[in-house]
Design a protein around this motif. Structure first.
Motif, PDB file in Angstrom:
ATOM      1  N   GLY A 118       0.836  -1.181   0.000  1.00 36.36           N
ATOM      2  CA  GLY A 118       0.000   0.000   0.000  1.00 36.36           C
ATOM      3  C   GLY A 118       0.876   1.237   0.000  1.00 36.36           C
ATOM      4  O   GLY A 118       2.093   1.168   0.196  1.00 36.36           O
ATOM      5  N   HIS A 175      -5.996   6.248  -0.852  1.00 38.85           N
ATOM      6  CA  HIS A 175      -6.944   5.463  -1.636  1.00 38.85           C
ATOM      7  C   HIS A 175      -6.528   5.490  -3.107  1.00 38.85           C
ATOM      8  O   HIS A 175      -5.622   6.234  -3.502  1.00 38.85           O
ATOM      9  N   ASP A 176      -7.191   4.671  -3.911  1.00 41.90           N
ATOM     10  CA  ASP A 176      -6.765   4.453  -5.293  1.00 41.90           C
ATOM     11  C   ASP A 176      -6.900   5.667  -6.206  1.00 41.90           C
ATOM     12  O   ASP A 176      -6.346   5.678  -7.300  1.00 41.90           O
ATOM     13  N   ARG A 177      -7.567   6.723  -5.784  1.00 36.12           N
ATOM     14  CA  ARG A 177      -7.674   7.937  -6.602  1.00 36.12           C
ATOM     15  C   ARG A 177      -6.632   8.988  -6.207  1.00 36.12           C
ATOM     16  O   ARG A 177      -6.679  10.114  -6.678  1.00 36.12           O
ATOM     17  N   ARG A 179      -3.230   8.893  -6.605  1.00 37.72           N
ATOM     18  CA  ARG A 179      -1.919   8.712  -7.239  1.00 37.72           C
ATOM     19  C   ARG A 179      -1.182  10.049  -7.415  1.00 37.72           C
ATOM     20  O   ARG A 179       0.002  10.156  -7.153  1.00 37.72           O
ATOM     21  N   THR A 234     -13.147   3.031   0.461  1.00 40.89           N
ATOM     22  CA  THR A 234     -12.634   2.926  -0.897  1.00 40.89           C
ATOM     23  C   THR A 234     -11.499   1.923  -0.884  1.00 40.89           C
ATOM     24  O   THR A 234     -11.134   1.410   0.159  1.00 40.89           O
ATOM     25  N   LEU A 236      -4.567   2.524  -2.599  1.00 40.17           N
ATOM     26  CA  LEU A 236      -3.605   2.679  -3.681  1.00 40.17           C
ATOM     27  C   LEU A 236      -2.463   1.697  -3.424  1.00 40.17           C
ATOM     28  O   LEU A 236      -2.011   1.550  -2.290  1.00 40.17           O
ATOM     29  N   LEU A 237      -2.026   1.008  -4.466  1.00 42.44           N
ATOM     30  CA  LEU A 237      -0.939   0.042  -4.349  1.00 42.44           C
ATOM     31  C   LEU A 237       0.264   0.498  -5.158  1.00 42.44           C
ATOM     32  O   LEU A 237       0.132   1.261  -6.117  1.00 42.44           O
ATOM     33  N   TYR A 238       1.443   0.015  -4.783  1.00 42.09           N
ATOM     34  CA  TYR A 238       2.665   0.310  -5.532  1.00 42.09           C
ATOM     35  C   TYR A 238       3.505  -0.967  -5.606  1.00 42.09           C
ATOM     36  O   TYR A 238       3.766  -1.616  -4.592  1.00 42.09           O
ATOM     37  N   TYR A 263       2.008   2.391  -9.953  1.00 46.25           N
ATOM     38  CA  TYR A 263       0.853   2.437  -9.066  1.00 46.25           C
ATOM     39  C   TYR A 263      -0.253   1.553  -9.642  1.00 46.25           C
ATOM     40  O   TYR A 263      -0.335   1.354 -10.845  1.00 46.25           O
ATOM     41  N   ARG A 274      -4.239  -0.740  -8.341  1.00 46.81           N
ATOM     42  CA  ARG A 274      -5.352  -0.886  -7.413  1.00 46.81           C
ATOM     43  C   ARG A 274      -5.777  -2.325  -7.387  1.00 46.81           C
ATOM     44  O   ARG A 274      -5.385  -3.112  -8.243  1.00 46.81           O
ATOM     45  N   TRP A 275      -6.582  -2.693  -6.390  1.00 45.22           N
ATOM     46  CA  TRP A 275      -7.110  -4.046  -6.303  1.00 45.22           C
ATOM     47  C   TRP A 275      -7.934  -4.338  -7.565  1.00 45.22           C
ATOM     48  O   TRP A 275      -8.550  -3.446  -8.130  1.00 45.22           O
TER      49      TRP A 275
END
Length: 177
Positions: free
Chosen positions: A33, A90-92, A94, A160, A163-165, A170, A172-173
């Motif tokens: 994350g 969260h995934d938005r 970045r 939500t 965000l993943l890396y 970057y 997301r699930w």
């Protein structure tokens, strides 16, 4: 299939030495994350940096571990104040992750944040959860300082996905989880 380089030492066959670049490449294959660590300097100035070197150490007492470059001004503010916030993105978010990774001196001008007494700034639009932590210990390893933090308050801000890396990008699930 490519075989890893090998070296002979002490008459025995060993894998080639690990270099910083080989280690960085290895760790890029371990997605995590993305968080922004924030702290307030003794002068009241907010500091923050993108961090994927974050993990839990124990749940009793609740303790997490973060790794920060020893020369980081965010680290200085965190160690001076003895408190910090972990903003889980969260995934938005970045763009915010990239902004805080850039080292831009005006990074807090580009995001909505809130200052709270006794903790680091909270990133209101970009975090899905925030933990306010006290520094319980730190250890210098190479050019990194490993900081142990004990959360004293956790706020869930949005439902939500994180965000993943990983693999130096970057993500997301996957949908439908």
């Amino acid at each position: 299939m490519t075989m890893a380089p090998r070296a002979v030492r002490d008459g025995l066959d060993h894998p080639a030495e690990t270099t910083p670049d080989r280690f960085r490449s290895f760790m890029s294959g371990f997605p995590s994350g993305v968080a922004i660590i924030t702290a307030t300097g003794l002068d009241g100035r907010p500091w923050g940096m993108t961090c994927s070197a974050l993990c839990s150490a124990t749940t009793d007492p609740p303790t997490l571990i973060i790794g920060i470059r020893a020369e980081s001004p965010t680290l200085k503010a965190l160690l001076d104040s003895r408190v910090f916030a972990v903003n889980l993105l969260h995934d938005r978010a970045r763009r915010t992750a990239e902004l805080f990774a850039s080292g831009a001196p005006d990074r807090f001008d580009g995001v909505r944040w809130e200052s709270r007494p006794g903790c680091g700034p909270h990133l209101l639009d970009d975090a899905h959860a925030v933990a306010d932590c006290r520094v319980s210990d730190s250890v210098l390893i190479g050019r990194q300082r490993i900081v142990f933090g004990e959360p004293f308050r956790i706020d869930d801000l949005a439902e939500t996905v994180p965000l993943l890396y990983g693999l130096r990008q970057y993500g997301r699930w996957a949908e439908g989880r």
